[in-house]
Enzyme design. Sequence first.
Site, PDB file in Angstrom:
ATOM      1  N   LYS A  23       0.854  -1.190   0.000  1.00 22.33           N
ATOM      2  CA  LYS A  23       0.000   0.000   0.000  1.00 22.33           C
ATOM      3  C   LYS A  23       0.884   1.233   0.000  1.00 22.33           C
ATOM      4  O   LYS A  23       1.512   1.556   1.008  1.00 22.33           O
ATOM      5  CB  LYS A  23      -0.907   0.044   1.238  1.00 22.33           C
ATOM      6  CG  LYS A  23      -1.940   1.182   1.159  1.00 22.33           C
ATOM      7  CD  LYS A  23      -2.490   1.579   2.508  1.00 22.33           C
ATOM      8  CE  LYS A  23      -1.673   2.667   3.157  1.00 22.33           C
ATOM      9  NZ  LYS A  23      -1.727   3.984   2.450  1.00 22.33           N
ATOM     10  N   GLU A  71      10.057   1.231  10.599  1.00 23.98           N
ATOM     11  CA  GLU A  71      10.982   2.368  10.568  1.00 23.98           C
ATOM     12  C   GLU A  71      10.137   3.596  10.846  1.00 23.98           C
ATOM     13  O   GLU A  71       9.323   3.995  10.024  1.00 23.98           O
ATOM     14  CB  GLU A  71      11.686   2.462   9.211  1.00 23.98           C
ATOM     15  CG  GLU A  71      12.994   3.248   9.266  1.00 23.98           C
ATOM     16  CD  GLU A  71      12.831   4.725   8.951  1.00 23.98           C
ATOM     17  OE1 GLU A  71      12.230   5.447   9.782  1.00 23.98           O
ATOM     18  OE2 GLU A  71      13.292   5.150   7.891  1.00 23.98           O
ATOM     19  N   CYS A 124      13.279  11.195   6.932  1.00 22.15           N
ATOM     20  CA  CYS A 124      13.319  10.597   8.271  1.00 22.15           C
ATOM     21  C   CYS A 124      14.675  10.785   8.938  1.00 22.15           C
ATOM     22  O   CYS A 124      14.772  10.862  10.160  1.00 22.15           O
ATOM     23  CB  CYS A 124      12.972   9.117   8.203  1.00 22.15           C
ATOM     24  SG  CYS A 124      14.098   8.121   7.196  1.00 22.15           S
ATOM     25  N   GLU A 177       9.498  15.074  15.904  1.00 29.15           N
ATOM     26  CA  GLU A 177       9.872  15.069  14.486  1.00 29.15           C
ATOM     27  C   GLU A 177       9.007  16.086  13.736  1.00 29.15           C
ATOM     28  O   GLU A 177       7.850  15.818  13.419  1.00 29.15           O
ATOM     29  CB  GLU A 177       9.692  13.669  13.900  1.00 29.15           C
ATOM     30  CG  GLU A 177      10.304  13.509  12.528  1.00 29.15           C
ATOM     31  CD  GLU A 177      10.195  12.083  12.017  1.00 29.15           C
ATOM     32  OE1 GLU A 177      11.117  11.627  11.316  1.00 29.15           O
ATOM     33  OE2 GLU A 177       9.191  11.418  12.299  1.00 29.15           O
TER      34      GLU A 177
END
Length: 485
Positions: A170, A245, A279, A380
């Site tokens: 997906k 991750e 990331c 983040e």
Amino acid sequence: MFIDGEWVEAQSGETREIINPYNQEVIAVVPEAGRDDAKRAIQAARKAFDEGLWPDMPATERGQKLYQVAELIEKNKEELARLETLDTGKTLVESQADMDDIAGVFRYYAGLADKDGGEMIDAPIENAVSKVVREPVGVCGMITPWNYPLLQASWKLAPALAAGCTMVLKPSEITPLTTLKIAELLEEVGFPKGVVNIVTGAGPTVGAELSENTDVDLISFTGGIETGKKIMQAASNNVKKIALELGGKNPNIVFADSDFETAVDYALNAVYFHAGQVCSAGARLLVEENIHDRFVEELVKRVKNIKLGNGMDENTQMGPLTSAEHRTKVEKYIEIGKEEGAKLLIGGKRPEGAAFEKGFFVEPTIFDGCTSDMRIVQEETFGPILTIETFRTEEEAIRLANDTIYGLAGAVWTGDMNRAQRVSRALRMGTVWINDFHPYFPQAPWGGYKQSGIGRELGKTGLEEYTEQKHIFQNLDPQPMKWFG
């Protein structure tokens, strides 16, 4: 979307418009799959694994097909790069580099596919053979992010295919175009029906089905930490294997004895590639106190010259954020930084001018005077936001760098190689760069400590994630034990 070797629409007939983040133009319309579509894809992958030829195909032949995929990616590089830029907003040169990396990933796992013939181990009795082999884990559910759509897909597809798995992938519902294109290339190579299925749809429907469905043996997810936690809970339904991750808040540590000009240059690269939507972005700059003023002055001067614009324009250095929703999130973090008392040196707003009116732009931003208890330092932000902290000693730098729930990556800049080794060993992170930032390659594992995730992608470990170990013991001279009766 691509299910069981066929291009199909969603059973509901629903679709989603895909938007160019530079000007909000509709660039494609794709099926909006639901749970029933995901179930159909899972069933196709299950049948292809349990009854098909792919898992038992000689590993060398599987590798040859991956080589063919790599060649087609190179052949279609410009089209793929153009689609990636239209879809994500990143500069075309970044997308072109991504395609080179993606071809390299497929080529690496093509070469690795037939290199593990098992391991013979000593048996504790005579006349016996003991061997450990690796076998494909089975049906894999894969959920990829919107920032590096095809690159992240390749990190999952290539090793899973090399291992002999079947899969349902997906892509992000907002950036699916290059993943759909790769399905065309896989179809051209001639993978068996049901081995690779691509389902376009939202996380709460398609992603949830992949995570919960008991016919899925492994779920691999790259994305945000909160979604990762939900996937872990859903995966417990049948105790499926997980590979996660979940991002990072990555420190870039600059000591006074580093090469000043190069460290400044890489500090910019660390945080502003793809508008900070990376990331591993070096969004936390830790600068030794006695060079802070000079370093920050040079950073601000350089940031003033960053050229924003259309990713298709060769003069553009930084494109827009990928969606309006994400821009809102980034802007909220800018406001949080101000409220927390960080000093806004530059940026912090949308650029002015007709060229930027329709795009999801945010100016490259720098906050100075930051402390490790601030949310903009701990969380983040995933945008073009650089926070700056200072340190006086090596020990303080290490403490600050490790003071986060994440542990994906970090960098150390110093002319003292002994210090570089000490600090790199002390950092609780999956990757540490010394006098560099951002390089990754298929041969080296990628993943993080702490809440940056579970498992590793790339490298030999990235292949092992898609396998199960089996111990096979054979008694060559069985004799009655006469234990009972």
